[in-house]
Each structure stands twice: as C-alpha cells, then as structure tokens.
Design a protein around this motif. Structure first.
Motif, short mmCIF file in Angstrom:
data_model
loop_
_atom_site.label_atom_id
_atom_site.label_comp_id
_atom_site.label_asym_id
_atom_site.label_seq_id
_atom_site.Cartn_x
_atom_site.Cartn_y
_atom_site.Cartn_z
N LYS A 297 3.65 1.70 -1.45
CA LYS A 297 4.30 1.84 -2.76
C LYS A 297 3.60 2.85 -3.67
N ILE A 298 2.29 2.93 -3.56
CA ILE A 298 1.56 3.80 -4.51
C ILE A 298 1.25 5.20 -3.94
N ILE A 299 1.64 5.43 -2.69
CA ILE A 299 1.31 6.75 -2.09
C ILE A 299 2.11 7.86 -2.79
N GLU A 300 1.43 8.97 -3.10
CA GLU A 300 2.08 10.07 -3.84
C GLU A 300 2.15 11.37 -3.04
N LYS A 301 1.63 11.32 -1.83
CA LYS A 301 1.61 12.51 -1.00
C LYS A 301 3.03 13.01 -0.78
N GLU A 302 3.22 14.33 -0.82
CA GLU A 302 4.57 14.84 -0.61
C GLU A 302 4.96 14.89 0.87
N THR B 227 0.83 -1.21 0.00
CA THR B 227 0.00 0.00 0.00
C THR B 227 0.86 1.26 0.00
#
Lengths: 465, 443
Positions: B85-90, B83
């Motif tokens: 791996k796909i997080i894009e939050k800065e 899960t």
C-alpha cells in the motif's frame, strides 16, 4: 506460547540423563521495515520470527537446540534429542514453576502497531528533504525505519518463568555526495527500546538529515589522512565504539572464563589510566541496548567495569560464570532463539571526566581529531583493534583545522586504556549493532571527548607535518 | 511442516494480487565445539522460513514468517497488502515466468548426511590433542569445532514456476594461540567440504598451528609506500569489494564509481575475472532468488568491464536480459556477484617475491565493515603479513595498516600469480596479486 505444565514436561525430558540445568526460551517477534530511496518508498516488509531454543547444562558443558515447532511434541522431541548428549542419571526434577516479575524499564507510550505506515513515511521524508536541500552535491538519499515488537518467555529448571515484551525502533538516514570523481557518504541512525514517541519527542529529524548531509559534503573537500603515530582526540558519542571493541569484548565472560582474554585474572589491577571509569548499564530507561531481563532471565544491571582505572568487574552470564565461580550479572544476551545466549554488552560507556572538550583540543599541538568513528573490530586474544574514522580533522596549535578522510586507528586494547590522558565532560551515547557469537544485538556505545596520547593512525596522506 | 503453496496463491488471487511468489527454506544442522578435551557446546536445529512477495496495483509487498499453521496464508496475504500500500516506486514489480533453460545439478552428497556426530567429536578431540603437541609455543587451543548443515529450498510462483535446490556441507574449524613472553598470536582455519574423504586431520592441524607460529616475533614496519603482494585470501577480499558497485541499481542511482564505465578499461589489463555460479563446489547455484537461470559470464576481460549486474526490474529498465545475480532480502532485490574465478598468471609467488628488494606481503585484513568505503573505494585497513627483503619473505608484521583507493589499486597491478585457490570467505578462486606502491603505516 506454551503452558507451565507443558514447560515442566519438556524441562524434565531434557533433564532425564543428568543435565543439572534446563531452560526453554520461546520467542515471537514481528519486525517491520520501510525503505525510502531518493524520496520514494521502494520497499516495505513484515517479518515474523517464531521459535524456541532449549538449553541443557551439565557443569561446563552446554547443549543447545532450536526449532520453529513449539508444539508440545515438537519441544519434547528436541529436549529428548538434546538429552542424548549426556549419559548419566537424572539429578534434577522440576515440579512447579512460578512466574517472576520484573520492573519494566522500557515503557512504551505510542506502540508502533498503533501508527499507520504512512505516518512513518511522512516522518522519514522530512529527513530526506533536509538532506536533499542541504547541497546540490547530495546526489542520493536513503531513509529507513525498522521497528519490532517481541514477546518472549523463559522457563528454567530453577522453577522460574519470565514473560517479557519489548519494543524497539531505529531510523537510518544516509546520503551520497558527489563532486567530479569523488564520492563520499554521510550517515545518522538513532534508536531506542521505546515506542514511536522516542522519534516524535526526542529526535529532530530535520537536524539529523542536515548532520548526515554536512558530513558527506565536508568529506568531499577532505584530503587523504596523514599516517604515523600521533596524539588523537576522539569525539564524544559513537567514539565510544573504541572502548566497546578494544576493552568491552575482552571483558565478556565467554573469553575471560576460559583465560582467553588479556583481562583474565586482572580484577583489582590498574588496567587503565586513573581518568577512566567505564560502565555497562542495561537498565537505562528506554536505552537502545537496555533490557528488562537478560536472556537467561536475570535482572539487568548497572555494572561498573573499570573504576578510576582499576578493573572492578566483568560481564558475566550464568553459564560462563560457572568456570569463574560467579553468578551472572544480567549480561546474557542473544539475537533470537536461533542463538545460544552468552555474555554481551548492553549500553557501555566511558564516564564523564572534568575537562571541557575545547580545552582538550586547545592542549593538543599537532594531532588528529577523530570527531566521529565508523566502527571497528578486535581480536580478543591479542587485544589488537582497528577503527575507521568517518569524520576527522587535523589539530594544529590547539585548533581544529583541515578535514581528512580515510583515517583508521589501530592499537592494543590494554595499551590504549593506559594512554588516555584527558577525559572530557560531554558524555553522549550513540546506537549501534554488535555482532558476536550470539548474533547481532542492539547496543549503545558512549564516551565524552577524550585524548589518547599516542596511537597509530593509518592513512594514505604521508607523514603528518 | 510444509505450507501448501497453492492455498497461499489462491488466497492471493482472491485478494486481487496480480502475481505472487513464495520461497520455502528448510535447514537442519548439528554442530559441536571442544574446549580442554570436553564438549564445550553442542547445538542442533531444524527450522523453516517462508518468504513471500505479491504484486497489487503494480506494487510489490513482502512478508516472511517462521510460523507455519492454518493461519499462515492469511498472515502473508494481509502483510503483503499492508506493505504494498505504501510503495511509491513507479516501476512495475515483476514476478518471473522463468528462463528458457536451467543448468540443474544435484551436488547433494548423502555421505555427508551420514557422517556421525560422535565420529566428528572424536576427530575434534584428536585435532585438539595434536595441536597441543604440535609445538611448545602453542599455549592454548581456543576452540575446535565441527558443523554439518543441510538445506533445501523451493521457489514457486503463480505463473507455475517451480525451482528446487538441495545442499549439504560439513565444516571443521580451529583456533589456537601461540605465546612467547608477552607476545600472543592467533591462528585460525576453516575447512568446508561436500566430501567426507577430503578432510585430512594432520594437514589441518599443521595449517592452524603454523598460522599462529609464523606470526610470532611480529613487528611494525617503517611507514612508507611499498610494493605489496596480497595473498589469495586478501586479494579476493579486495577484489570482491572492488566489484561490488557493478550492481546496476547503484550505477543508475549515481552511487557507483563504475558509472559510464561499461565496456571500458576499469582495471589493469592483467586482470580477468569470470563469474561461474555453476562451478561444482559448495557455492554451486543454478537459479537466483528471483528464479532467473545462472550462466557463466565474464565480468572483467583484460581489465575491461563487460557487464553490470541486473535484477529483473533493472534489466527491464535498461533494456537488457537479467543476469542471474538477484538476492532478495526483506522483499528487496539487489544484485550480488555469484562465485568468481580470477584468471591466474604464469609466475609463482616465489618468482614474484624474487623481484622485490623491499616490499610487504599481506596475509590478513581486518575491520572491513568500517575501514572500507565501498562507495568511494577508499580504504584504510588493519593488516598483518611479512616483510619481503631481497626477494624473500622476512620478519612477520602486525598492527600495520594499508591504505589506498580500490580503483587506483586495481589499475596498478604488476603481476597476477599462478597460485589460485578457492577462498571460502569470498566465494572466489583467486591467486596472489602483486601491486605497485601502496601506503603502509607501521612505526
């Protein structure tokens, strides 16, 4: 999952003190959620649901327990503890269990687990872009996919075992539009008891995004809805939530069997306008509210509830059916092993009539067009219900005119059914989650465009002129 | 069964996690309901659940399970990796090292755990019998029920933070219908407590029965704008919705009507709202889901908004302290109000009614999930209550709607009454509130 031999021991332990029926329900479900906020993946989670429920029945009494410990000892301990609720002698002994097979009405072509999470993200982002590009006033977007795979097994003291697997997926696109002090929202959320092929082949996510954005933008210019009694044309699809709340719930055996429903004892009576035929169909292939078997192991059915206005059937589970001297008709459902199952809806809709929807609008001089409803609730004992409109317009001289916001519809379930005076031919189903005694379950609601001759509309815009 | 958190933390570190936390929750309950002098249903349960989060390359992953065995640590670590791996939050995920001080209290009352189910069943049977004999118009006792639930939780993380809580409470509830001719009205009450001696059968029976009986003869009022008094229950519902958008997450994402309103007048000067999660009742909490200590604070002081609610991450972003309001669900933190106290006014309800020539007293609001738009604050809700005529309560009202906007409504408070009570549904101690004019639709 447990062996048949263990199941027999557990069922017999439960039956020791005179219960006339015992059942074990075992569930293992993996759910996934991915959430995108303003174009970026902000959250992703994997959730495993795992446990068993044991139900013992004796005439009209039910005893239920649930646990995460599905070892032989864990289940025996629970069954024995539950059996302490009864004080009689054994009436039933289980000696063998045979596995019963059912037709799979929820086939899967692309299992969600076979798809990389990045593919879901890319898919959702097309919807996000469509919402963002629609209008500058869209200031926030969220997109979500949730999908699950559930394996369940039911063993009961009728000597039956049922194994079932089901996969479900749903997406939700939501946006917020802002202009000055005004904030409005748009929303779209299709789903199915199917694999990812449902979204790839049947859902145009760009169109869906535009639809959600259009709703939010439109509502920015909407005026406060007028109030009072007026004719209301309710749009197809999610408009069917009105039937679901106002009539579907009171037709569930949990209320009917105890004489607590306004429709108790009314079989064969004219309870609705002759234009109304209503159906609950748990067998629609890949339907969001469909199941191969219900949660007490009965085959799901297509049940005609109302035919040409006459009440023809109820939604019945085996346990509540005992009070009614009726067998269950595949309508017994639960959210998970944590809930005792009971009679619930599946895919419930008012069937097509013959009038084109444009003619219904044309025939209305002054009233409300509730194109889309947001949801509602009902008191099953009094039949009083309420619904909020998420997109609504005023109809003037047979034409759809200015949009209005903040409209709610209230009334009596039994009255509203008789006041349906026009039924369209554009039946559509929409997806929702229904919350009641046995938890949150996926259901479809549906209807063609239809008109209610008079209903109370609540709003803050004064009298309709 | 308990998972040894050490094993999970060790495996997490071996897999390159920068930090991880684990929340173990355990609950056990017994519940029973009665229908027509028989036990209609009896339920008991014991369940556990584990919610785990981990940070890899600055990104949060999250997983939950109800299955505890030797494979559980591996399942949690693998799921968190997938899960994250796909997080894009800065923004970097934060696992909390701990607050300086925690106001821990033990409100677990053993006497509740010792309440016998057989005694509770007898009490339910007594309630049912008394409800039937209360008044001839009570035609059906729909249900009488009892529940006893204990839960404990343990939050720990790789920084050595360890926080425990343990709670227990029991509930009695009952629903009746009252009937005259074709008219049916329902009455319903829930009683929740942590003290077995607090429950009084006769008082409870009276409340349930009167709740239905007083509604008989309900009519729809004429549609127009009325001065409206909301009772403590319905006032607290509206207040909870009104204050929902003070979560900084909503503010920073431009989705709240409180944007730019910190330290400004957002409601009438007559409204002061204090948040005190530490109050000793069933809603007591001393740490939030991220492990931040809960403190008492003002939310609104004389109508001025004194704080937004900040999770760890939002507090860091805004350069303020976290407020102890985090709720973690499915791995995502958001800020939610702890229990609230509305500062009562001086006048009784009766004194307030006495000044109203023609108005409406609202005692019930329905359809909140759909009829309340929390982003815009607009609402149009099915309601029930009573007319106020010449300073006194008059005929009961049903199938009416009230419609307004929350911001507008709470800026138009005429009076806050002095009849504060704890409302279970909203975890708010609230009195009745009298508002200027509101649209009411009836006939």
């Amino acid at each position: 999952m447990i062996s048949k031999k263990v199941a027999i021991d557990v069922l017999n332990a439960g039956l020791e003190t005179g219960a006339d029926f015992a059942e074990i329900y075992i569930e293992e479900k993996i759910s996934n959620v991915i959430q995108i906020d303003n174009g970026k993946v902000e959250n992703s989670s994997i959730i495993k649901t795992y446990g068993a429920g044991i139900r013992l029945l004796k005439k009209f009494r039910s005893v239920y327990g649930y646990t995460n410990d599905i070892s032989k000892n864990g289940l025996l301990k629970l069954a024995k503890s539950l059996s302490n609720s009864f004080t009689g002698n054994r009436e039933v002994t289980v000696t063998s269990i045979k596995t019963k097979k059912f037709k799979n009405i929820t086939p899967v072509e692309i299992p969600y687990e076979s798809v990389e999470k990045e593919e879901f993200v890319n898919y959702l982002k097309k919807g996000v872009k469509a919402m963002q590009d629609y209008d500058k006033r869209i200031i926030r977007t969220t997109a979500m996919i949730s999908y699950s795979h559930k394996d369940s097994t039911i063993f009961n003291s009728n000597g039956i075992a049922i194994n079932d697997s089901i996969e479900r997926g749903r997406i939700a696109l939501q946006c917020v539009a802002n202009e000055g002090e005004k904030i409005e929202t748009g929303y779209a959320a299709p789903g199915a008891a199917a694999g990812f092929e449902f979204f790839k082949n049947k859902v145009d996510i760009v169109e869906l995004g535009k639809k959600a954005a259009a709703q939010a933008i439109l509502m920015l210019s909407a005026k406060e809805c007028p109030s009072g009694k007026m004719p209301v044309v309710i749009g197809n699809g999610f408009g069917g939530v009105l039937f679901h709340e106002a009539c579907g719930h009171p037709l569930e055996a949990s209320a009917v069997s105890k004489n607590l429903s306004v429709f108790s004892g009314k079989l064969g009576e004219q309870i609705a306008s002759p234009l109304v035929t209503a159906i609950d169909d748990g067998t629609i292939e890949n339907g969001w509210g469909s199941n191969n078997v219900d949660d007490e192991g009965n085959k799901t059915e297509r049940t005609v509830l109302i035919k040409n206005g006459i009440l023809t059937n109820y939604l019945i589970d085996d346990f509540n059916g005992r009070r009614m001297e009726r067998k269950g008709n595949g309508a017994c459902r639960r959210q998970s092993y944590r809930y005792e199952p009971t009679s619930r809806m599946s895919n419930t809709y008012i069937d097509n009539g013959t009038t084109p929807p444009e003619e219904i609008i044309k025939a209305t001089k002054l009233g409300l067009y509730a194109k889309s409803l947001g949801g509602g609730s009902v008191n099953p004992a009094t039949g009083e219900f309420n619904f909020a409109c998420s997109e609504a317009y005023i109809i003037r001289d047979g034409k759809v005119c200015e949009p209005v916001r903040g409209a709610s519809l209230i009334g009596q379930g039994k009255d509203i059914l008789t006041k349906i005076d026009m039924v369209g031919n554009d039946l559509e189903r929409s997806q929702g989650m229904c919350g009641a005694a046995s938890g949150q379950i996926p259901v479809d609601v549906g209807q063609p465009t239809l008109r209610i001759s008079e209903i109370t509309v609540g709003g803050n815009g004064g009298e309709l002129k | 069964m308990r998972l040894n958190e050490k094993k999970f933390f060790e495996l997490a570190k071996a897999n390159g996690f920068e930090a991880a936390d684990l929340c173990y929750s355990h609950s056990i309950s017994t519940s029973v309901s009665i229908f027509h002098s028989e036990i209609d249903s009896y339920t008991e349960h014991e369940t556990i659940s584990l919610d785990a989060r981990g940070i890899i390359d600055g990104k949060f992953g999250s997983a939950s399970t109800e299955q505890i065995d030797k494979n559980t640590p591996q399942f949690l670590v693998d799921s968190i990796k997938k899960t994250a791996k796909i997080i894009e939050k800065e923004e970097q995920g934060i696992i909390f090292k701990g607050s300086k001080k925690y106001h821990k209290k033990n409100l677990y009352n053993k006497a509740v755990a010792e309440m016998k189910a057989s005694d509770a069943i007898n009490t339910c049977l007594e309630i049912e019998k008394k409800l039937y004999s209360y008044d001839k118009r009570i035609n059906e006792v729909v249900t009488v029920g009892y529940e006893n639930e204990a839960s404990d939780s343990f939050l720990s993380n790789t920084y050595g933070l360890k926080l425990k809580s343990k709670e227990i409470a029991y509930t009695f509830y009952a629903e009746v219908t009252a009937k005259v001719g074709d008219e049916i009205r329902t009455g319903f009450k829930v009683f929740v407590s942590q003290d077995p001696n607090e429950f009084k059968v006769d008082e409870f029976v009276k409340e349930v029965a009167e709740d239905a009986l007083k509604k008989l003869g309900s009519v729809q009022c004429k549609s127009k704008k009325y001065p409206v008094v909301f009772n403590p229950e319905t006032s607290s519902i509206l207040l909870k919705f009104f204050l929902g958008p003070i979560d900084y997450e909503e503010v920073k994402k431009q989705s709240s009507y409180f944007i730019g309103k910190l330290n400004t007048q957002v409601a009438s000067k007559k409204l002061t709202v204090i948040e005190n999660g530490l109050a000793k009742n069933i809603f007591f909490k001393y740490f939030d889901d991220e492990g931040v200590a809960i403190e008492k604070k003002n939310i609104l002081k004389k109508g001025v908004l004194e704080t937004y609610l900040y999770t760890l991450e939002n507090a860091k972003e805004a350069g303020v302290e976290p407020t102890g309001n985090s709720e973690v669900a499915g791995g995502k933190s958001h800020a939610k109000l702890n229990q609230l106290f509305v500062k009562p006014g001086r006048k009784s309800e009766e004194e307030i009614f006495s000044k109203i020539k023609e108005g409406v007293y609202i005692t019930d609001l329905q359809g909140l999930h759909a009829g309340m738009n929390q982003r815009s604050g607009n609402f149009s809700l099915q309601s029930a209550g009573f007319m106020i005529r010449d300073g006194k309560l008059a005929e009961p009202l049903a199938l009416i709607t009230v419609a307004d906007n929350l911001l507008n409504l709470f800026n138009n408070i005429k009076e806050v009454a002095n009849n504060s009570k704890l409302i279970i549904q909203t975890a708010t101690t609230c009195p009745s509130i009298y508002f200027k004019k509101i649209s009411v639709t009836g006939k």
